[in-house]
Design a protein around this motif. Structure first.
Motif, PDB file in Angstrom:
ATOM      1  N   TRP A  69      46.789  32.775  43.058  1.00 51.72           N
ATOM      2  CA  TRP A  69      45.956  33.735  43.241  1.00 51.72           C
ATOM      3  C   TRP A  69      46.036  34.687  41.998  1.00 51.72           C
ATOM      4  O   TRP A  69      45.206  35.779  42.152  1.00 51.72           O
ATOM      5  N   LEU A  71      44.659  34.179  39.451  1.00 46.87           N
ATOM      6  CA  LEU A  71      43.341  34.093  38.918  1.00 46.87           C
ATOM      7  C   LEU A  71      42.378  35.160  39.149  1.00 46.87           C
ATOM      8  O   LEU A  71      41.394  35.560  38.489  1.00 46.87           O
ATOM      9  N   ALA A  72      42.542  35.881  40.365  1.00 53.16           N
ATOM     10  CA  ALA A  72      41.931  37.034  40.670  1.00 53.16           C
ATOM     11  C   ALA A  72      41.881  38.250  39.928  1.00 53.16           C
ATOM     12  O   ALA A  72      41.011  38.685  39.163  1.00 53.16           O
ATOM     13  N   PRO A  73      43.503  38.601  39.560  1.00 52.46           N
ATOM     14  CA  PRO A  73      43.648  39.807  38.548  1.00 52.46           C
ATOM     15  C   PRO A  73      42.904  39.468  37.216  1.00 52.46           C
ATOM     16  O   PRO A  73      42.787  40.297  36.394  1.00 52.46           O
ATOM     17  N   THR A  74      43.193  38.273  36.919  1.00 51.46           N
ATOM     18  CA  THR A  74      42.930  37.811  35.673  1.00 51.46           C
ATOM     19  C   THR A  74      41.567  37.822  35.509  1.00 51.46           C
ATOM     20  O   THR A  74      40.870  38.229  34.308  1.00 51.46           O
ATOM     21  N   ALA A  75      40.684  37.461  36.332  1.00 45.97           N
ATOM     22  CA  ALA A  75      38.997  37.500  36.359  1.00 45.97           C
ATOM     23  C   ALA A  75      38.775  39.089  36.237  1.00 45.97           C
ATOM     24  O   ALA A  75      37.746  39.456  35.562  1.00 45.97           O
ATOM     25  N   VAL A  76      39.411  39.827  37.069  1.00 40.78           N
ATOM     26  CA  VAL A  76      39.099  41.697  36.917  1.00 40.78           C
ATOM     27  C   VAL A  76      39.339  41.920  35.675  1.00 40.78           C
ATOM     28  O   VAL A  76      38.791  42.624  34.964  1.00 40.78           O
ATOM     29  N   LEU A  97      43.690  32.272  32.381  1.00 43.99           N
ATOM     30  CA  LEU A  97      42.872  31.433  33.400  1.00 43.99           C
ATOM     31  C   LEU A  97      43.157  30.153  33.068  1.00 43.99           C
ATOM     32  O   LEU A  97      43.441  29.257  34.180  1.00 43.99           O
ATOM     33  N   THR A 100      47.100  29.249  34.207  1.00 51.12           N
ATOM     34  CA  THR A 100      46.833  29.412  35.728  1.00 51.12           C
ATOM     35  C   THR A 100      46.502  28.134  36.196  1.00 51.12           C
ATOM     36  O   THR A 100      47.255  27.394  37.123  1.00 51.12           O
ATOM     37  N   THR A 325      46.880  35.737  57.342  1.00 54.78           N
ATOM     38  CA  THR A 325      46.018  35.663  56.401  1.00 54.78           C
ATOM     39  C   THR A 325      45.437  34.100  56.192  1.00 54.78           C
ATOM     40  O   THR A 325      44.615  33.526  55.486  1.00 54.78           O
ATOM     41  N   PHE A 329      44.422  32.828  52.669  1.00 54.86           N
ATOM     42  CA  PHE A 329      45.176  33.485  51.623  1.00 54.86           C
ATOM     43  C   PHE A 329      46.677  33.161  52.049  1.00 54.86           C
ATOM     44  O   PHE A 329      47.042  33.453  53.275  1.00 54.86           O
TER      45      PHE A 329
END
Length: 370
Positions: A69, A71-76, A97, A100, A325, A329
């Protein structure tokens, strides 16, 4: 010949280049770059520890459980770097990215099926969260009919309910007769069609609402084994499955909370030592490991040669916790590990209700060379 002089009036208002001040970046753009840098630094610290094969200190072990997960803050961070026109941030983000994604790949050994099948075993493991999910577990066991059941956080009430539902150890003789009778009527992939689990190995809970109670239930005869000393119960046993001696160890080390990191490492290390000592004989280690393949302490167990049942069936990243979740998740911290000679044919994750874990069911085949 008259020489024409250049005046300020003729040059107009043009100013020299070196007198022109550099354009200043807007404050909101600078704030976006700083935010991107913060996210990328956090992600990089976690990835750096993963690369260095260490679980480090809080909050790294907690974040490692959710490595995919990141990947999410990295994309942001990449988005803010782009909006801020921060080129270094863009390169940094792309690199994060890639790293990860590399570590999302399954870890651990697999073994091609070989040899003659000598036993088929269905294993179910479940953390019933202080016994609250016992009713759901009983229903799941009745439906799935596993050969072996590993139960964590089973306090006194949980034990009593399991006794009532599946028979007590003192009724072993009666259960054997039922088992033989069911075998005469036929088997379903080698599994006796009786609802009785007369054999069990228990570490009783010290309190009425404790998390330290653990139980191994079995259709097959059990011989008590020493087990692993731990804060929470980790009983051991040896099962006789169709004439095959299979060593069993329940796993339930302390969770990696800031105050219990040392204990978490020590108990996972004890499980690693157990695995190393038993890799050469049929062995199943199952339970709530409170660790994923992204924790160095768990990978050291796999490095002994033990294989993760979910890995063998292609379900490595299916979350088992938190149940609220999952599967959208979460992290896979519940595992069924097996020694050489085992293959896995199917894995299922079950919702029990009233627990923060999903139960895990793995169908195993033990093979031996002719």
């Amino acid at each position: 010949m008259a020489v024409r002089s250049t005046t300020t009036a003729e040059t107009g208002t043009r100013t020299r280049d070196h007198d022109t001040p550099a354009p200043r970046r807007p404050r909101n753009t600078r704030a976006g770059a700083w935010f991107a840098a913060f996210l990328l630094l956090t992600v990089s610290v976690v990835l750096g520890c993963r690369t260095a094969d260490t679980d480090a200190i809080t909050p790294v072990p907690q974040l490692l459980a959710f490595l995919p997960w990141l990947l999410a803050p990295t994309a942001v961070a990449l988005l803010f770097a782009a909006l801020s026109h921060w080129r270094i941030g863009l390169v940094w983000g792309v690199a994060a990215l890639a790293v990860t994604a590399w570590y999302i790949e399954p870890y651990g050994k697999t073994m091609e099926p070989g040899g003659v099948p000598v036993a088929e075993i269905r294993v179910l493991t479940a953390n019933v969260e202080f016994g609250k999910a016992t009713d759901g577990l009983i229903e799941a066991v009745s439906e799935q009919r596993p050969d072996l059941v590993f139960v964590q956080e089973c306090e006194d009430t949980c034990e009593k309910k399991l006794d009532q539902a599946f028979g007590k150890a003192s009724k072993a003789d009666k259960a054997d007769k039922l088992k033989e009778k069911s075998r005469e009527k036929g088997k379903e992939k080698g599994k006796a069609k009786t609802g009785v689990y007369p054999y069990r190995q228990v570490v009783a809970s010290a309190t009425s609402e404790g998390s330290d109670g653990s139980v191994i239930l079995s259709r097959h005869p059990l011989t008590p084994a020493k087990g692993i000393p731990a804060t929470m119960g980790m009983p051991g046993a040896t099962a006789d499955v169709d004439g095959q001696e299979i060593h069993l160890q329940l796993a339930h080390p302390m969770p990696p909370l800031p105050s219990t990191l040392g204990t978490w490492r020590e108990e996972l290390a004890a499980l690693r030592d157990y695995a190393a000592a038993n890799i050469g004989r049929p062995t199943v280690v199952a339970g709530d490991f409170n660790a994923t393949q992204d924790h160095a302490a768990f990978r050291r167990i796999l490095d002994t040669g033990f294989m993760d049942g979910a890995r063998l069936t292609g379900d490595t990243r299916t979350p088992s916790w938190p149940a609220l979740t999952a599967p959208a998740f979460g992290a896979q911290i519940d595992h069924v590990l097996v020694s050489r000679g085992f293959t896995a044919t199917r894995t299922r994750f079950l919702e029990l209700g009233n627990t923060d874990h999903r139960a895990l069911v793995v169908d195993l085949v033990l093979r031996k060379s002719t």
